[in-house]
Design a protein around this motif. Structure first.
Motif, mmCIF file in Angstrom:
data_model
loop_
_atom_site.group_PDB
_atom_site.id
_atom_site.type_symbol
_atom_site.label_atom_id
_atom_site.label_comp_id
_atom_site.label_asym_id
_atom_site.label_seq_id
_atom_site.Cartn_x
_atom_site.Cartn_y
_atom_site.Cartn_z
ATOM 1 N N ILE A 187 0.849 -1.195 0.000
ATOM 2 C CA ILE A 187 0.000 0.000 0.000
ATOM 3 C C ILE A 187 0.882 1.241 0.000
ATOM 4 O O ILE A 187 1.759 1.394 0.862
ATOM 5 N N ASN A 188 0.658 2.086 -0.974
ATOM 6 C CA ASN A 188 1.357 3.353 -1.098
ATOM 7 C C ASN A 188 0.423 4.443 -0.565
ATOM 8 O O ASN A 188 -0.641 4.682 -1.138
ATOM 9 N N TRP A 189 0.827 5.088 0.548
ATOM 10 C CA TRP A 189 -0.044 6.078 1.184
ATOM 11 C C TRP A 189 -0.486 7.147 0.196
ATOM 12 O O TRP A 189 -1.664 7.499 0.110
ATOM 13 N N GLY A 190 0.452 7.654 -0.592
ATOM 14 C CA GLY A 190 0.130 8.737 -1.512
ATOM 15 C C GLY A 190 -0.863 8.329 -2.577
ATOM 16 O O GLY A 190 -1.776 9.091 -2.911
ATOM 17 N N ARG A 191 -0.715 7.135 -3.121
ATOM 18 C CA ARG A 191 -1.623 6.704 -4.192
ATOM 19 C C ARG A 191 -3.022 6.429 -3.645
ATOM 20 O O ARG A 191 -4.021 6.710 -4.318
ATOM 21 N N SER A 192 -3.101 5.880 -2.451
ATOM 22 C CA SER A 192 -4.427 5.694 -1.860
ATOM 23 C C SER A 192 -5.066 7.038 -1.524
ATOM 24 O O SER A 192 -6.285 7.214 -1.658
ATOM 25 N N ALA A 193 -4.258 8.013 -1.098
ATOM 26 C CA ALA A 193 -4.788 9.346 -0.839
ATOM 27 C C ALA A 193 -5.280 9.998 -2.127
ATOM 28 O O ALA A 193 -6.318 10.663 -2.146
ATOM 29 N N LEU A 194 -4.549 9.805 -3.226
ATOM 30 C CA LEU A 194 -4.989 10.320 -4.518
ATOM 31 C C LEU A 194 -6.339 9.727 -4.901
ATOM 32 O O LEU A 194 -7.223 10.414 -5.407
ATOM 33 N N GLU A 195 -6.481 8.447 -4.654
ATOM 34 C CA GLU A 195 -7.724 7.770 -5.017
ATOM 35 C C GLU A 195 -8.895 8.274 -4.188
ATOM 36 O O GLU A 195 -9.979 8.526 -4.720
ATOM 37 N N GLY A 196 -8.673 8.441 -2.888
ATOM 38 C CA GLY A 196 -9.757 8.856 -2.006
ATOM 39 C C GLY A 196 -9.940 10.348 -1.909
ATOM 40 O O GLY A 196 -10.950 10.818 -1.378
ATOM 41 N N ALA A 199 -7.346 11.771 3.489
ATOM 42 C CA ALA A 199 -6.381 11.000 4.271
ATOM 43 C C ALA A 199 -6.997 9.755 4.892
ATOM 44 O O ALA A 199 -6.319 9.042 5.629
ATOM 45 N N ASP A 200 -8.256 9.489 4.611
ATOM 46 C CA ASP A 200 -8.940 8.359 5.234
ATOM 47 C C ASP A 200 -8.767 7.049 4.478
ATOM 48 O O ASP A 200 -8.653 5.982 5.085
ATOM 49 N N LEU A 201 -8.754 7.124 3.147
ATOM 50 C CA LEU A 201 -8.693 5.886 2.371
ATOM 51 C C LEU A 201 -7.389 5.109 2.589
ATOM 52 O O LEU A 201 -7.428 3.872 2.669
ATOM 53 N N PRO A 202 -6.228 5.761 2.692
ATOM 54 C CA PRO A 202 -5.023 4.975 2.976
ATOM 55 C C PRO A 202 -5.153 4.127 4.232
ATOM 56 O O PRO A 202 -4.768 2.953 4.238
ATOM 57 N N LEU A 203 -5.705 4.716 5.289
ATOM 58 C CA LEU A 203 -5.866 3.963 6.536
ATOM 59 C C LEU A 203 -6.847 2.806 6.350
ATOM 60 O O LEU A 203 -6.625 1.707 6.878
ATOM 61 N N ALA A 204 -7.914 3.031 5.580
ATOM 62 C CA ALA A 204 -8.866 1.953 5.321
ATOM 63 C C ALA A 204 -8.201 0.808 4.565
ATOM 64 O O ALA A 204 -8.436 -0.374 4.859
ATOM 65 N N HIS A 205 -7.368 1.136 3.573
ATOM 66 C CA HIS A 205 -6.653 0.101 2.825
ATOM 67 C C HIS A 205 -5.684 -0.665 3.728
ATOM 68 O O HIS A 205 -5.588 -1.901 3.654
ATOM 69 N N ILE A 206 -4.969 0.075 4.576
ATOM 70 C CA ILE A 206 -4.020 -0.566 5.485
ATOM 71 C C ILE A 206 -4.746 -1.536 6.415
ATOM 72 O O ILE A 206 -4.321 -2.682 6.611
ATOM 73 N N ARG A 207 -5.846 -1.080 6.979
ATOM 74 C CA ARG A 207 -6.593 -1.924 7.918
ATOM 75 C C ARG A 207 -7.139 -3.163 7.230
ATOM 76 O O ARG A 207 -7.100 -4.272 7.786
ATOM 77 N N ALA A 208 -7.661 -3.001 6.006
ATOM 78 C CA ALA A 208 -8.235 -4.148 5.301
ATOM 79 C C ALA A 208 -7.173 -5.194 5.005
ATOM 80 O O ALA A 208 -7.393 -6.401 5.192
ATOM 81 N N ALA A 209 -5.998 -4.741 4.534
ATOM 82 C CA ALA A 209 -4.922 -5.689 4.235
ATOM 83 C C ALA A 209 -4.399 -6.345 5.503
ATOM 84 O O ALA A 209 -4.130 -7.555 5.529
ATOM 85 N N ALA A 210 -4.261 -5.567 6.567
ATOM 86 C CA ALA A 210 -3.761 -6.127 7.824
ATOM 87 C C ALA A 210 -4.753 -7.116 8.411
ATOM 88 O O ALA A 210 -4.369 -8.191 8.901
ATOM 89 N N ASP A 211 -6.044 -6.780 8.375
ATOM 90 C CA ASP A 211 -7.067 -7.683 8.907
ATOM 91 C C ASP A 211 -7.093 -9.004 8.150
ATOM 92 O O ASP A 211 -7.422 -10.046 8.724
ATOM 93 N N ALA A 212 -6.759 -8.946 6.855
ATOM 94 C CA ALA A 212 -6.728 -10.167 6.049
ATOM 95 C C ALA A 212 -5.415 -10.923 6.195
ATOM 96 O O ALA A 212 -5.259 -12.008 5.622
ATOM 97 N N GLY A 213 -4.474 -10.361 6.945
ATOM 98 C CA GLY A 213 -3.166 -10.993 7.106
ATOM 99 C C GLY A 213 -2.306 -10.914 5.863
ATOM 100 O O GLY A 213 -1.412 -11.737 5.679
#
Length: 272
Positions: A187-196, A199-213
């Motif tokens: 996960i690239n913080w900047g690219r997720s921020a561009l998409e969203g 500043a919220d979408l990067p954290l959502a992506h991080i949490r989803a990937a981490a929750d999935a292991g």
């Protein structure tokens, strides 16, 4: 994997005459927190004289991928066009050969970053087929394959990279990782921020990937919603770190919503 920061080294990987890379690499080598470099693959990836012994590197295919998409819009590991997908697999195989050569020269490579291009037409089934092909090749022991998310098109704007949606990529990696645990999400913080556009979408992506292991890497790259000397708002140009006189104002990660607005994070990338 090495413990420490993997630093984006695009500016320290000049293909021709040294334009400052020796100074950059010397400073990074002297910093105790730096464990290696994120090295761009455009043509061949070759060791540079300033690489520190004991570093462990990550190679990213995104610069070469985007250059090739600019010439051939069908190019990409997720291309529904068989010629475009074959060309991207050949490019990935070149990366593999470079990794093997670097390992033989005593330079450790811990991971490679791959991407679900082409823009605007990426296909999940094509990407799954490419991932299985790549995983079946001869790679050094301990290699990690990172499917790095690039900003996707949303309901309200067209993505700059416009690759597969994050949820699709996460599902692909989850399916492949059940067979081959070397696959992880980057996960690239900047690219997720561009998409969203926040500043919220990067954290959502991080949490989803981490929750999935499946979280393999977190990259910090700058983003801004304001026009600046670097260009238009919401561009993927690795904007400079917070606190520098020339840093544009924009979004940045913060551990709490109670913190005041801050400036974008920079191009140093933490590895997890």
């Amino acid at each position: 994997m090495a413990n420490g920061l993997i630093v984006g080294a695009y500016a320290a990987h000049s293909p021709g005459e040294d334009s400052g890379e020796s100074t950059i690499l010397a400073a990074l080598a002297a910093h105790p927190a730096v464990a290696g470099l994120e090295v761009p693959q455009v043509g061949r990836v070759e060791a540079r004289p300033g690489w520190k012994q004991g570093w462990s590197h990550v190679i990213t295919a995104i610069p070469g991928t985007m250059q090739r998409i600019a010439v051939d819009p069908a190019f990409g590991l997720a291309s529904p066009d068989e010629d475009g997908r074959a060309a991207a697999l050949a490019f990935a195989d070149d990366l593999r050969r470079d990794v093997l050569a670097l390992r033989e020269q005593g330079h450790h490579v811990q991971a490679v970053e791959l991407h679900s291009g082409p823009s605007h037409r990426a296909d999940a089934d094509a990407m799954a087929a490419s991932m299985r092909t790549i995983g079946g090749w001869d790679w050094p022991e301990g290699m990690v394959f990172l499917l790095e998310h690039g900003d996707a098109t949303t309901d309200d704007h067209v993505g700059e990279k416009a690759f597969l949606p994050f949820d699709t990529e996460l599902a692909l990696v989850g399916e492949l990782a059940a067979e081959d645990p070397r696959w992880r999400v980057g996960i690239n913080w900047g690219r997720s921020a561009l998409e969203g556009r926040d500043a919220d979408l990067p954290l959502a992506h991080i949490r989803a990937a981490a929750d999935a292991g499946l979280l393999g890497a977190l990259f910090f790259s700058g983003a801004s919603g304001e026009e600046s000397s670097f260009g238009a708002p919401w561009i993927d140009l690795h904007l400079p770190p917070a606190g520098l006189p020339f840093s544009p104002r924009g979004l940045c990660w913060a551990p709490s919503r109670s913190r005041p607005p801050c400036r974008p994070q920079g191009t140093s990338r933490s590895w997890g």
